[in-house]
Design an enzyme around this catalytic site. Structure first.
Site, short mmCIF file in Angstrom:
data_model
loop_
_atom_site.label_atom_id
_atom_site.label_comp_id
_atom_site.label_asym_id
_atom_site.label_seq_id
_atom_site.Cartn_x
_atom_site.Cartn_y
_atom_site.Cartn_z
NE ARG A 108 -4.14 -1.87 1.79
CZ ARG A 108 -4.06 -3.04 2.39
NH1 ARG A 108 -3.08 -3.28 3.23
NH2 ARG A 108 -4.96 -3.97 2.15
CE LYS A 130 0.13 13.77 -14.99
NZ LYS A 130 -0.10 14.04 -16.41
CD GLU A 172 8.55 16.65 -23.04
OE1 GLU A 172 7.79 17.59 -22.71
OE2 GLU A 172 8.16 15.59 -23.58
CE LYS A 214 6.17 17.43 -14.68
NZ LYS A 214 6.20 16.15 -15.35
CD GLU A 224 -2.80 16.65 -16.64
OE1 GLU A 224 -1.93 15.89 -16.22
OE2 GLU A 224 -3.14 16.74 -17.82
NE ARG A 228 1.33 17.30 -13.45
CZ ARG A 228 1.85 16.46 -12.58
NH1 ARG A 228 1.43 16.44 -11.33
NH2 ARG A 228 2.82 15.62 -12.94
CG ASN A 232 -1.19 17.66 -21.38
OD1 ASN A 232 -0.31 16.84 -21.21
ND2 ASN A 232 -2.34 17.64 -20.71
CG HIS A 235 2.81 16.47 -24.72
ND1 HIS A 235 3.65 17.57 -24.73
CD2 HIS A 235 3.55 15.45 -24.23
CE1 HIS A 235 4.82 17.21 -24.26
NE2 HIS A 235 4.79 15.93 -23.94
CG HIS A 239 0.53 11.97 -26.54
ND1 HIS A 239 -0.13 12.57 -25.48
CD2 HIS A 239 1.75 11.64 -26.08
CE1 HIS A 239 0.69 12.60 -24.44
NE2 HIS A 239 1.83 12.05 -24.77
CG HIS A 249 7.49 11.73 -25.92
ND1 HIS A 249 6.12 11.66 -26.00
CD2 HIS A 249 7.77 12.71 -25.02
CE1 HIS A 249 5.59 12.57 -25.19
NE2 HIS A 249 6.57 13.22 -24.59
P1 NAD Z 1 14.23 5.83 -21.07
O1 NAD Z 1 14.12 5.71 -19.62
O2 NAD Z 1 13.84 4.66 -21.90
O3 NAD Z 1 15.72 6.25 -21.43
C1 NAD Z 1 16.10 6.36 -22.78
C2 NAD Z 1 17.34 5.50 -23.08
O4 NAD Z 1 18.47 6.17 -22.56
C3 NAD Z 1 17.31 4.12 -22.42
O5 NAD Z 1 17.89 3.20 -23.31
C4 NAD Z 1 18.20 4.31 -21.20
O6 NAD Z 1 18.84 3.10 -20.81
C5 NAD Z 1 19.21 5.30 -21.71
N1 NAD Z 1 19.81 6.15 -20.69
C6 NAD Z 1 19.21 6.85 -19.72
N2 NAD Z 1 20.10 7.58 -19.05
C7 NAD Z 1 21.30 7.35 -19.61
C8 NAD Z 1 22.62 7.83 -19.37
N3 NAD Z 1 22.87 8.75 -18.43
N4 NAD Z 1 23.61 7.34 -20.13
C9 NAD Z 1 23.36 6.45 -21.12
N5 NAD Z 1 22.16 5.95 -21.41
C10 NAD Z 1 21.14 6.41 -20.65
O7 NAD Z 1 13.38 7.05 -21.65
P2 NAD Z 1 13.23 8.56 -21.21
O8 NAD Z 1 13.21 9.32 -22.48
O9 NAD Z 1 14.17 8.94 -20.14
O10 NAD Z 1 11.76 8.56 -20.58
C11 NAD Z 1 10.63 8.21 -21.35
C12 NAD Z 1 9.55 7.69 -20.44
O11 NAD Z 1 9.20 8.70 -19.52
C13 NAD Z 1 8.28 7.31 -21.18
O12 NAD Z 1 7.86 6.05 -20.74
C14 NAD Z 1 7.28 8.37 -20.75
O13 NAD Z 1 5.96 7.89 -20.69
C15 NAD Z 1 7.79 8.74 -19.39
N6 NAD Z 1 7.41 10.09 -18.95
C16 NAD Z 1 6.82 10.21 -17.75
C17 NAD Z 1 6.46 11.46 -17.26
C18 NAD Z 1 5.84 11.60 -15.91
O14 NAD Z 1 5.41 12.68 -15.54
N7 NAD Z 1 5.80 10.55 -15.13
C19 NAD Z 1 6.68 12.60 -18.05
C20 NAD Z 1 7.29 12.44 -19.28
C21 NAD Z 1 7.66 11.17 -19.73
ZN ZN Z 2 6.40 14.75 -23.15
#
Ligand code: NAD
Ligand code: ZN
Length: 342
Positions: A108, A130, A172, A214, A224, A228, A232, A235, A239, A249
């Site tokens: 939990r 989130k 972003e 942010k 949101e 917030r 978007n 986006h 999307h 993305h």
């Molecule tokens: P990711 O976590 O897949 O990282 C991208 C790639 O970079 C991966 O292969 C990872 O291993 C590599 N990587 C990360 N840091 C590294 C480093 N320092 N050196 C070498 N390689 C490295 O993707 P991302 O772009 O970081 O995040 C995308 C995800 O985030 C999506 O799933 C998206 O839905 C989510 N997201 C969430 C929120 C939220 O508010 N929770 C907001 C935006 C995006």
């Molecule tokens: Zn985004």
């Protein structure tokens, strides 16, 4: 190092920009911490991790599913994690979303923190509470709002981040400047060479500024309901582009930002010369501003998006650089524009 505190109701979350992974043990109790990371980070930086049990996921979006959540929960149980245990996600947005979700439901809910390692995680995914996973092709459809105790943004780790991932995060960063930071926009215009060369001061400056924007927005509207929604920007269409073309993305968001700028000009809110500056900035960071995709398919994907609300969508428009508004836009109006515009 900068400490950004995010104040929500009666609790605080801290973002440490410029802190380093080696210092993680200052923020955790080693004996009750469980680390979640991905294979890439594990092979690059394991030597800097504190000595704690580590769960390693496959890198990438495909790991964001309920099976992986169940596997991590089993591993926590087998290793004696209890309600006093602490989870630390070390990775990009995928690791942060998964680690935050597991922590928010295991027994939990237990406390957690992140070392955000991608630019996208440092300025966006790691901040705001989130979390979640995908189900049957629906992105982030299962998740919670739960704040991390801390987010460490170690900008030195960005050196090993592949260039395409860095540029994804820049979309972003640019989005945040368009929402509420004209000065940052000007800075991004002037310093693209240094930023793309990953000069340390530049990275620290831009992560700090972007993470602050942010955080401020999240503080105003954690769940949101209003403010917030501004995050978007780019986006709604982004999307849809991502779904139809399979483009990354950040690139899809860039096309979405260009689209939002065009619609804003059309509606008499944004000046044409401001739109030109926005397009130039996106392109300076190697981000696309248009695509070669079937507009009908993009529109269909757009109305399938979870943000649709009976006949209209919340759309974020620009009143200027650094100033946006949320408008309810009629689906038909958007349809005509999508098919004729861009
Ligand atoms: P990711 O976590 O897949 O990282 C991208 C790639 O970079 C991966 O292969 C990872 O291993 C590599 N990587 C990360 N840091 C590294 C480093 N320092 N050196 C070498 N390689 C490295 O993707 P991302 O772009 O970081 O995040 C995308 C995800 O985030 C999506 O799933 C998206 O839905 C989510 N997201 C969430 C929120 C939220 O508010 N929770 C907001 C935006 C995006
Ligand atoms: Zn985004």
């Amino acid at each position: 190092m900068e400490n950004i505190s995010v104040n929500l109701n009666n609790r605080q979350s801290h973002i440490y920009v410029g802190e380093c992974l080696q210092n993680l043990n200052k923020y955790i109790e080693r004996r009750n911490t469980f680390i979640i990371t991905d294979k890439n980070l594990d092979s690059l930086y394991r030597a800097r991790f504190p000595e704690c049990p580590v769960y390693i996921i496959e890198p990438g979006e495909k790991s964001k599913n309920l099976n992986v959540v169940a596997d991590i929960c089993r591993w926590l149980l087998e290793n004696g994690a209890d309600r006093k245990s602490f989870i630390t996600g070390i990775g990009g947005g995928v690791v942060c979303d998964l680690a935050g979700f597991v922590a928010s439901i295991y027994m939990r809910g237990i406390k957690f923190g992140f070392v955000a390692t991608s630019l996208l995680a440092q300025v966006d995914a790691g901040i705001g509470g989130k979390n979640g996973v995908n189900l049957d092709g629906y992105k982030n459809i299962i998740g919670t709002f739960t704040q991390p105790e801390f987010v460490i943004c170690d900008v030195d780790l960005l050196i090993s981040l592949p260039d395409n991932e860095y540029v994804n995060g820049m979309a972003e960063v640019i989005k945040h400047s368009l929402i509420k930071d004209y000065d940052q926009f000007v800075h991004l215009e002037k310093s693209s060479i240094q930023i793309l060369a990953k000069e340390r001061n530049e990275m620290e400056f831009l992560v700090n500024r972007s993470a602050r924007i942010k955080s401020e927005i999240v503080e105003m509207d954690e769940l949101e309901q209003g403010e917030r929604r501004k995050l978007n920007l780019g986006h709604t269409l982004g999307h849809a582009v991502e779904k139809v073309t399979g483009m990354p993305h950040g690139e899809s968001v860039s096309v979405g930002l260009a689209f939002a700028a065009k619609l804003s000009v059309e509606k008499g809110l944004l000046k044409e010369q401001e739109r030109t500056r926005i397009l130039n900035l996106l392109q300076a960071y190697d981000l696309p501003v248009e695509i070669n995709a079937d507009p009908g398919a993009v529109f269909d994907a757009l109305i399938m998006d979870k943000k649709k609300e009976a006949g209209s969508v919340h759309f974020i428009l620009m009143k200027g650089i650094g100033d946006v508004i949320v408008e309810q836009i009629d689906i038909d109006e958007l349809k005509n524009f999508t098919l004729n515009g861009n």
